[in-house]
Motif scaffolding. Structure first.
Motif, PDB file in Angstrom:
ATOM      1  N   GLY A  57      89.176 -30.590 -43.814  1.00  0.00           N
ATOM      2  CA  GLY A  57      88.446 -29.468 -43.239  1.00  0.00           C
ATOM      3  C   GLY A  57      87.883 -29.776 -41.865  1.00  0.00           C
ATOM      4  O   GLY A  57      87.959 -28.950 -40.947  1.00  0.00           O
ATOM      5  N   ALA A  58      87.318 -30.981 -41.705  1.00  0.00           N
ATOM      6  CA  ALA A  58      86.784 -31.372 -40.396  1.00  0.00           C
ATOM      7  C   ALA A  58      87.892 -31.476 -39.359  1.00  0.00           C
ATOM      8  O   ALA A  58      87.734 -31.053 -38.201  1.00  0.00           O
ATOM      9  N   ARG A  59      89.024 -32.027 -39.767  1.00  0.00           N
ATOM     10  CA  ARG A  59      90.139 -32.173 -38.819  1.00  0.00           C
ATOM     11  C   ARG A  59      90.687 -30.814 -38.400  1.00  0.00           C
ATOM     12  O   ARG A  59      90.944 -30.573 -37.217  1.00  0.00           O
ATOM     13  N   TYR A  60      90.870 -29.917 -39.381  1.00  0.00           N
ATOM     14  CA  TYR A  60      91.396 -28.594 -39.058  1.00  0.00           C
ATOM     15  C   TYR A  60      90.415 -27.806 -38.192  1.00  0.00           C
ATOM     16  O   TYR A  60      90.823 -27.112 -37.245  1.00  0.00           O
ATOM     17  N   ALA A  61      89.129 -27.906 -38.505  1.00  0.00           N
ATOM     18  CA  ALA A  61      88.134 -27.189 -37.705  1.00  0.00           C
ATOM     19  C   ALA A  61      88.126 -27.688 -36.268  1.00  0.00           C
ATOM     20  O   ALA A  61      88.050 -26.900 -35.315  1.00  0.00           O
ATOM     21  N   SER A  62      88.228 -29.009 -36.098  1.00  0.00           N
ATOM     22  CA  SER A  62      88.263 -29.563 -34.748  1.00  0.00           C
ATOM     23  C   SER A  62      89.502 -29.110 -33.991  1.00  0.00           C
ATOM     24  O   SER A  62      89.432 -28.737 -32.812  1.00  0.00           O
ATOM     25  N   SER A  63      90.640 -29.096 -34.667  1.00  0.00           N
ATOM     26  CA  SER A  63      91.874 -28.670 -34.014  1.00  0.00           C
ATOM     27  C   SER A  63      91.807 -27.211 -33.603  1.00  0.00           C
ATOM     28  O   SER A  63      92.197 -26.839 -32.481  1.00  0.00           O
ATOM     29  N   ILE A  64      91.277 -26.367 -34.498  1.00  0.00           N
ATOM     30  CA  ILE A  64      91.228 -24.935 -34.201  1.00  0.00           C
ATOM     31  C   ILE A  64      90.244 -24.644 -33.076  1.00  0.00           C
ATOM     32  O   ILE A  64      90.534 -23.865 -32.155  1.00  0.00           O
ATOM     33  N   LEU A  65      89.075 -25.274 -33.122  1.00  0.00           N
ATOM     34  CA  LEU A  65      88.065 -24.996 -32.098  1.00  0.00           C
ATOM     35  C   LEU A  65      88.506 -25.497 -30.726  1.00  0.00           C
ATOM     36  O   LEU A  65      88.459 -24.756 -29.735  1.00  0.00           O
ATOM     37  N   TYR A 205      99.410 -27.746 -31.280  1.00  0.00           N
ATOM     38  CA  TYR A 205      98.321 -28.631 -31.653  1.00  0.00           C
ATOM     39  C   TYR A 205      97.389 -27.962 -32.663  1.00  0.00           C
ATOM     40  O   TYR A 205      96.954 -28.588 -33.630  1.00  0.00           O
ATOM     41  N   CYS A 206      97.124 -26.687 -32.468  1.00  0.00           N
ATOM     42  CA  CYS A 206      96.266 -25.963 -33.412  1.00  0.00           C
ATOM     43  C   CYS A 206      96.944 -25.842 -34.779  1.00  0.00           C
ATOM     44  O   CYS A 206      96.297 -25.946 -35.822  1.00  0.00           O
ATOM     45  N   ALA A 207      98.269 -25.614 -34.755  1.00  0.00           N
ATOM     46  CA  ALA A 207      98.994 -25.463 -36.011  1.00  0.00           C
ATOM     47  C   ALA A 207      98.999 -26.749 -36.820  1.00  0.00           C
ATOM     48  O   ALA A 207      98.998 -26.722 -38.054  1.00  0.00           O
ATOM     49  N   LEU A 208      99.005 -27.883 -36.140  1.00  0.00           N
ATOM     50  CA  LEU A 208      98.999 -29.162 -36.839  1.00  0.00           C
ATOM     51  C   LEU A 208      97.632 -29.481 -37.402  1.00  0.00           C
ATOM     52  O   LEU A 208      97.515 -30.253 -38.335  1.00  0.00           O
TER      53      LEU A 208
END
Length: 208
Positions: A57-65, A205-208
Protein backbone atom coordinates in the motif's frame (compact mmCIF):
# COMPACT_ATOMS: atom_id res chain seq x y z
CA UNK A 1 6.91 -8.57 15.38
CA UNK A 2 5.07 -6.46 17.95
CA UNK A 3 1.80 -7.17 16.14
CA UNK A 4 2.62 -10.87 16.15
CA UNK A 5 3.31 -10.82 19.89
CA UNK A 6 0.09 -8.91 20.57
CA UNK A 7 -1.92 -11.34 18.46
CA UNK A 8 -0.45 -14.32 20.27
CA UNK A 9 -1.15 -12.77 23.68
CA UNK A 10 -4.77 -12.08 22.76
CA UNK A 11 -5.25 -15.58 21.39
CA UNK A 12 -3.73 -17.16 24.48
CA UNK A 13 -5.88 -15.00 26.78
CA UNK A 14 -8.97 -16.07 24.86
CA UNK A 15 -7.94 -19.72 25.23
CA UNK A 16 -7.49 -19.45 28.97
CA UNK A 17 -11.11 -18.44 29.55
CA UNK A 18 -12.64 -21.27 27.52
CA UNK A 19 -14.74 -23.86 29.28
CA UNK A 20 -13.03 -26.96 30.61
CA UNK A 21 -14.79 -29.22 28.12
CA UNK A 22 -12.88 -27.49 25.35
CA UNK A 23 -9.58 -28.88 26.64
CA UNK A 24 -10.86 -32.46 26.56
CA UNK A 25 -10.54 -32.38 22.78
CA UNK A 26 -14.04 -33.80 22.29
CA UNK A 27 -16.06 -30.64 21.73
CA UNK A 28 -17.28 -29.82 18.24
CA UNK A 29 -16.08 -26.24 18.64
CA UNK A 30 -12.40 -27.13 18.38
CA UNK A 31 -9.58 -28.59 20.42
CA UNK A 32 -6.34 -27.39 22.05
CA UNK A 33 -4.17 -28.72 19.20
CA UNK A 34 -5.84 -26.27 16.83
CA UNK A 35 -4.99 -23.42 19.18
CA UNK A 36 -1.38 -24.55 19.35
CA UNK A 37 -1.23 -24.62 15.56
CA UNK A 38 -2.74 -21.13 15.47
CA UNK A 39 -0.15 -19.84 17.93
CA UNK A 40 2.72 -21.43 16.02
CA UNK A 41 1.86 -20.88 12.37
CA UNK A 42 -1.37 -19.07 11.64
CA UNK A 43 -0.55 -16.02 13.75
CA UNK A 44 2.71 -15.53 11.88
CA UNK A 45 0.98 -16.00 8.53
CA UNK A 46 -1.62 -13.36 9.43
CA UNK A 47 1.04 -10.86 10.50
CA UNK A 48 3.18 -11.55 7.44
CA UNK A 49 0.18 -10.96 5.18
CA UNK A 50 -0.69 -7.73 7.01
CA UNK A 51 2.92 -6.50 6.77
CA UNK A 52 3.04 -7.24 3.06
CA UNK A 53 -0.21 -5.38 2.48
CA UNK A 54 1.07 -2.33 4.35
CA UNK A 55 4.30 -2.35 2.35
CA UNK A 56 2.47 -2.71 -0.96
CA UNK A 57 0.00 0.00 0.00
CA UNK A 58 2.79 2.44 0.84
CA UNK A 59 4.62 1.64 -2.38
CA UNK A 60 1.51 2.02 -4.54
CA UNK A 61 0.52 5.26 -2.82
CA UNK A 62 3.99 6.69 -3.38
CA UNK A 63 3.96 5.68 -7.04
CA UNK A 64 0.52 7.14 -7.66
CA UNK A 65 1.17 10.42 -5.86
CA UNK A 66 4.62 11.08 -7.32
CA UNK A 67 3.75 9.84 -10.78
CA UNK A 68 0.39 11.62 -10.80
CA UNK A 69 2.02 14.92 -9.88
CA UNK A 70 4.52 14.49 -12.69
CA UNK A 71 1.76 13.64 -15.17
CA UNK A 72 -0.25 16.71 -14.19
CA UNK A 73 2.83 18.89 -14.53
CA UNK A 74 3.54 17.61 -18.03
CA UNK A 75 -0.03 17.90 -19.33
CA UNK A 76 -2.99 18.31 -17.00
CA UNK A 77 -5.60 17.65 -19.69
CA UNK A 78 -4.14 14.34 -20.76
CA UNK A 79 -3.64 13.37 -17.11
CA UNK A 80 -7.31 14.03 -16.34
CA UNK A 81 -8.41 12.02 -19.38
CA UNK A 82 -6.24 9.12 -18.24
CA UNK A 83 -7.56 9.44 -14.70
CA UNK A 84 -11.16 9.28 -15.95
CA UNK A 85 -10.55 5.83 -17.44
CA UNK A 86 -9.23 4.34 -14.18
CA UNK A 87 -12.64 3.77 -12.46
CA UNK A 88 -13.98 1.98 -15.55
CA UNK A 89 -10.95 -0.29 -15.82
CA UNK A 90 -10.90 -0.90 -12.07
CA UNK A 91 -14.59 -1.87 -12.04
CA UNK A 92 -14.12 -4.23 -14.97
CA UNK A 93 -11.10 -5.91 -13.37
CA UNK A 94 -12.85 -6.12 -10.01
CA UNK A 95 -15.83 -7.95 -11.50
CA UNK A 96 -13.54 -10.31 -13.39
CA UNK A 97 -11.43 -10.90 -10.28
CA UNK A 98 -14.49 -11.82 -8.23
CA UNK A 99 -15.55 -14.31 -10.89
CA UNK A 100 -12.10 -15.92 -10.78
CA UNK A 101 -12.23 -16.04 -6.97
CA UNK A 102 -15.60 -17.77 -7.02
CA UNK A 103 -14.30 -20.42 -9.38
CA UNK A 104 -11.16 -20.85 -7.29
CA UNK A 105 -13.27 -21.37 -4.16
CA UNK A 106 -15.47 -23.92 -5.94
CA UNK A 107 -12.41 -25.84 -7.20
CA UNK A 108 -10.82 -25.81 -3.74
CA UNK A 109 -14.06 -27.06 -2.15
CA UNK A 110 -14.31 -29.89 -4.66
CA UNK A 111 -10.71 -30.91 -4.00
CA UNK A 112 -11.40 -30.82 -0.26
CA UNK A 113 -14.40 -33.12 -0.73
CA UNK A 114 -12.16 -35.60 -2.54
CA UNK A 115 -9.64 -35.55 0.28
CA UNK A 116 -12.32 -35.86 2.95
CA UNK A 117 -13.89 -38.83 1.20
CA UNK A 118 -10.55 -40.60 0.87
CA UNK A 119 -9.59 -39.86 4.47
CA UNK A 120 -12.94 -41.04 5.81
CA UNK A 121 -12.83 -44.30 3.87
CA UNK A 122 -9.16 -45.16 4.37
CA UNK A 123 -8.88 -44.22 8.03
CA UNK A 124 -12.36 -44.82 9.53
CA UNK A 125 -14.73 -46.88 7.41
CA UNK A 126 -12.58 -49.29 5.37
CA UNK A 127 -13.63 -52.25 7.54
CA UNK A 128 -17.30 -51.54 6.80
CA UNK A 129 -16.61 -51.09 3.09
CA UNK A 130 -14.78 -54.42 2.98
CA UNK A 131 -17.46 -56.17 5.02
CA UNK A 132 -20.18 -54.94 2.67
CA UNK A 133 -18.14 -55.72 -0.44
CA UNK A 134 -18.66 -52.14 -1.57
CA UNK A 135 -15.18 -51.40 -2.88
CA UNK A 136 -16.54 -50.80 -6.38
CA UNK A 137 -19.25 -48.43 -5.19
CA UNK A 138 -16.77 -46.57 -3.04
CA UNK A 139 -14.40 -46.20 -6.00
CA UNK A 140 -17.28 -44.94 -8.16
CA UNK A 141 -18.18 -42.29 -5.58
CA UNK A 142 -14.58 -41.16 -5.28
CA UNK A 143 -14.11 -41.12 -9.07
CA UNK A 144 -17.21 -38.91 -9.40
CA UNK A 145 -15.77 -36.49 -6.86
CA UNK A 146 -12.45 -36.46 -8.72
CA UNK A 147 -14.21 -35.74 -12.01
CA UNK A 148 -16.12 -32.88 -10.39
CA UNK A 149 -12.90 -31.46 -8.96
CA UNK A 150 -11.18 -31.75 -12.36
CA UNK A 151 -14.07 -29.97 -14.10
CA UNK A 152 -14.12 -27.13 -11.59
CA UNK A 153 -10.34 -26.87 -11.62
CA UNK A 154 -10.34 -26.59 -15.41
CA UNK A 155 -13.03 -23.89 -15.21
CA UNK A 156 -10.90 -22.00 -12.72
CA UNK A 157 -7.86 -22.31 -14.98
CA UNK A 158 -9.79 -20.94 -17.95
CA UNK A 159 -11.17 -18.07 -15.89
CA UNK A 160 -7.72 -17.23 -14.56
CA UNK A 161 -6.26 -17.27 -18.06
CA UNK A 162 -9.04 -15.03 -19.32
CA UNK A 163 -8.45 -12.64 -16.42
CA UNK A 164 -4.75 -12.33 -17.19
CA UNK A 165 -5.60 -11.79 -20.85
CA UNK A 166 -8.05 -9.06 -19.87
CA UNK A 167 -5.45 -7.45 -17.63
CA UNK A 168 -2.91 -7.46 -20.45
CA UNK A 169 -5.49 -6.05 -22.88
CA UNK A 170 -6.45 -3.22 -20.52
CA UNK A 171 -2.78 -2.27 -20.05
CA UNK A 172 -2.11 -2.25 -23.80
CA UNK A 173 -5.25 -0.28 -24.57
CA UNK A 174 -4.22 2.30 -21.97
CA UNK A 175 -0.77 2.63 -23.56
CA UNK A 176 -2.24 2.94 -27.03
CA UNK A 177 -4.75 5.50 -25.78
CA UNK A 178 -2.02 7.63 -24.21
CA UNK A 179 0.09 7.48 -27.37
CA UNK A 180 -2.86 8.23 -29.66
CA UNK A 181 -4.24 11.08 -27.59
CA UNK A 182 -0.79 12.44 -26.84
CA UNK A 183 0.08 12.30 -30.55
CA UNK A 184 -2.96 14.44 -31.32
CA UNK A 185 -1.86 16.97 -28.70
CA UNK A 186 1.65 17.01 -30.17
CA UNK A 187 0.24 17.71 -33.63
CA UNK A 188 -1.87 20.56 -32.27
CA UNK A 189 1.15 22.06 -30.52
CA UNK A 190 -0.30 21.64 -27.02
CA UNK A 191 2.45 19.19 -26.14
CA UNK A 192 5.97 18.42 -27.29
CA UNK A 193 7.22 15.01 -28.34
CA UNK A 194 9.60 14.98 -25.38
CA UNK A 195 6.75 15.69 -22.97
CA UNK A 196 4.75 12.86 -24.53
CA UNK A 197 7.64 10.47 -24.02
CA UNK A 198 8.04 11.61 -20.41
CA UNK A 199 4.30 11.30 -19.86
CA UNK A 200 4.32 7.73 -21.15
CA UNK A 201 7.22 6.80 -18.88
CA UNK A 202 5.59 8.34 -15.82
CA UNK A 203 2.29 6.61 -16.67
CA UNK A 204 4.13 3.30 -16.79
CA UNK A 205 5.78 4.16 -13.48
CA UNK A 206 2.38 4.77 -11.90
CA UNK A 207 1.06 1.48 -13.27
CA UNK A 208 3.93 -0.43 -11.70
Amino acid sequence: ERSLARLRRDLYRAALVRRSVFFDGTTEHGNPSELVAALEKEARVVCATYTEQVQNGARYASSILNGGASLARLNARLALELLATIPVAATLLRVAGKAVSRRAAAAAAAAARCNERAAECLTRSMRFVRAAGAEGKEWTRYAALCDEAATLGAAHGRARGAFHGLLDAVAKIAVLGVVARGGALVQSGAMTAGDLLSFSLYAGYCAL
